[in-house]
Scaffold this motif. Structure first.
Motif, mmCIF file in Angstrom:
data_model
loop_
_atom_site.group_PDB
_atom_site.id
_atom_site.type_symbol
_atom_site.label_atom_id
_atom_site.label_comp_id
_atom_site.label_asym_id
_atom_site.label_seq_id
_atom_site.Cartn_x
_atom_site.Cartn_y
_atom_site.Cartn_z
ATOM 1 N N SER A 353 3.494 10.352 28.450
ATOM 2 C CA SER A 353 4.643 10.937 28.636
ATOM 3 C C SER A 353 4.226 12.018 29.976
ATOM 4 N N SER A 354 5.225 12.752 30.615
ATOM 5 C CA SER A 354 5.199 13.513 31.638
ATOM 6 C C SER A 354 4.984 14.929 31.042
ATOM 7 N N CYS A 355 5.096 15.183 29.621
ATOM 8 C CA CYS A 355 5.091 16.339 29.113
ATOM 9 C C CYS A 355 4.491 16.186 27.921
ATOM 10 N N TYR A 356 3.630 17.349 27.357
ATOM 11 C CA TYR A 356 3.143 17.274 26.141
ATOM 12 C C TYR A 356 3.208 19.032 25.585
ATOM 13 N N THR A 357 3.362 19.133 24.531
ATOM 14 C CA THR A 357 3.147 20.545 24.091
ATOM 15 C C THR A 357 1.846 20.614 22.947
ATOM 16 N N LEU A 358 1.006 21.367 23.224
ATOM 17 C CA LEU A 358 -0.262 21.486 22.771
ATOM 18 C C LEU A 358 -0.561 23.254 22.202
ATOM 19 N N SER A 359 -1.150 23.017 20.850
ATOM 20 C CA SER A 359 -1.261 24.448 20.201
ATOM 21 C C SER A 359 -2.795 24.474 19.821
ATOM 22 N N TRP A 360 -3.499 25.541 19.972
ATOM 23 C CA TRP A 360 -4.750 25.860 19.780
ATOM 24 C C TRP A 360 -4.785 27.218 18.775
ATOM 25 N N VAL A 361 -5.671 27.306 18.141
ATOM 26 C CA VAL A 361 -6.122 28.612 17.454
ATOM 27 C C VAL A 361 -7.322 29.152 17.751
ATOM 28 N N ASN A 362 -7.838 30.266 17.932
ATOM 29 C CA ASN A 362 -8.976 30.945 18.041
ATOM 30 C C ASN A 362 -9.495 31.165 16.868
ATOM 31 N N THR A 363 -10.845 30.219 16.738
ATOM 32 C CA THR A 363 -11.343 30.266 15.401
ATOM 33 C C THR A 363 -12.054 31.742 15.177
ATOM 34 N N ARG A 364 -12.248 32.476 16.142
ATOM 35 C CA ARG A 364 -12.964 33.720 15.985
ATOM 36 C C ARG A 364 -11.864 34.907 15.800
ATOM 37 N N TRP A 365 -10.724 34.646 15.812
ATOM 38 C CA TRP A 365 -9.609 35.670 15.817
ATOM 39 C C TRP A 365 -9.705 36.358 14.657
ATOM 40 N N LYS A 366 -9.781 37.736 14.531
ATOM 41 C CA LYS A 366 -9.810 38.728 13.468
ATOM 42 C C LYS A 366 -8.512 39.473 13.514
#
Length: 366
Positions: A353-366
């Protein structure tokens, strides 16, 4: 008959006298130096100012060897470069005297580190398959996504803007105590369901869109609209002087202007400017101030100010996402938008596809 002259004895006598005087003077100097080295200062017989005991600012430090004096140094920051070896002046080199326990400030980065080529051929096929496999594979499991369980209404979202609400990542807790903050970067989109839902859940939401009519609008108790566009560079100083209210800023500049130290969620739909904005966030270490990232990426062309062969463009994209991984961000959700044209760098290939939605999480986030 000529009279015979007697031998000259005056010159030899004078020469012997001078040598004797020099020898006596040398012996006297040696004796004075020995007495001075033994710690008992002696008044010199040579002409000059009388000897005086050292003042209190030159008293030897406790425990220092006899004869050694403590040197007072005033630490003054100077713009002058220190001479090689640090000698000459009492001013320490910049960075040599950072307070103990405080990490030294990292130097600026000017470019990202490109990953090795996917294969020896350096072809588009090799790079594309590696990249598409990477963005389609979750790196960490998230058991609770979106805000439907917290919202008063359970209406479906228009787009899959997914956040991770697992307790280990703290966002759900921040929402419950009404202390979360969301930044939304857009370009004229009418779909604000995600922002409204987060604001209704108690999050402080700031949406940045250059198409907003007024500079700042408080839409509801927790939802702000700002007529600002997030870019990968600030305006040139000459332009900024002529247009003090320019509506283009880097995200780091916005955070400083607003006095916001952290963002719990950053959502971005920048219509192909996302690659350069993401590069700026990496190079300026803004990522460490963000808890979760939701980016819509566009693959039908390289994007603004991204150039090179097709294979080098995909390698650049992949390197950016690997930088996120090195910053402890993990991909937990990927959405392939089948409603968009199936184009990859203007080619109908790879079933992409010409478009993707990606989600990340910062595993060091406090």
């Amino acid at each position: 008959m000529a009279r015979e002259r007697p031998p000259r004895r005056g010159c030899g006598t004078l020469r012997r006298c001078l040598l004797g005087a020099a020898l006596l003077l040398g012996l006297r100097l040696c004796a004075d130096l020995r007495r001075a080295g033994s710690g008992s200062p002696a008044r010199s017989a040579l002409p000059g100012p009388a000897w005086r005991p050292p003042g209190p600012h030159l008293q030897p430090a406790p425990g220092s060897p006899r004869g050694a004096s403590r040197r007072q140094v005033t630490y003054v920051r100077s713009g002058r470069p220190a001479p090689p070896g640090g000698g000459g002046s009492g001013t320490p080199e910049p960075g040599c005297c950072a307070p103990r326990g405080r990490p030294r400030r990292k130097g600026p980065r000017w470019h990202i580190d490109l990953q090795p080529w996917a294969g020896p051929a350096q072809s588009l096929d090799e790079e594309a398959w590696r990249f598409l496999r990477y963005i389609s594979t979750a790196q960490i499991a998230c058991n609770h996504m979106n805000t439907d369980s917290l919202a008063t209404d359970s209406s479906p979202t228009h787009k899959p803007w997914s956040v991770c609400l697992d307790d280990r990542f703290n966002l759900a807790h921040q929402i419950r105590i009404k202390q979360c903050r969301l930044y939304s970067l857009g370009l004229g989109s009418d779909d604000t369901h995600f922002e409204v839902s987060m604001a209704n859940n108690g999050c402080e939401v700031h949406r940045f869109d250059p198409s907003v009519k007024s500079a700042h609008i408080l839409e509801s108790q927790h939802l702000w609209y700002h007529r600002l566009s997030i870019d990968w560079r600030d305006p040139h100083p000459a332009v900024a002087a002529q247009k003090p209210h320019s509506n283009t800023r880097k995200l780091g500049s916005i955070l400083n202007e607003f006095g916001h130290h952290k963002i719990d969620v950053l959502k971005a739909d920048l219509e192909s400017a996302e690659w350069k904005v993401l590069e700026n966030l990496i190079l300026e270490d803004v990522l460490e101030r963000i808890g979760q990232l939701i980016f819509e990426i566009h693959l039908h062309w390289p994007g603004f100010e991204v150039s090179g062969s097709d294979s080098s463009v995909v390698r650049f994209w992949y390197s950016l996402l690997k930088e996120l991984e090195q910053k402890d961000f993990r991909l937990f959700h990927s959405y392939k938008d089948l409603s968009k044209p199936q184009l990859f760098l203007k080619k109908d290939i790879f079933n992409a596809s010409s478009c993707y939605t990606l989600s990340w999480v910062n595993t060091r986030w406090k």
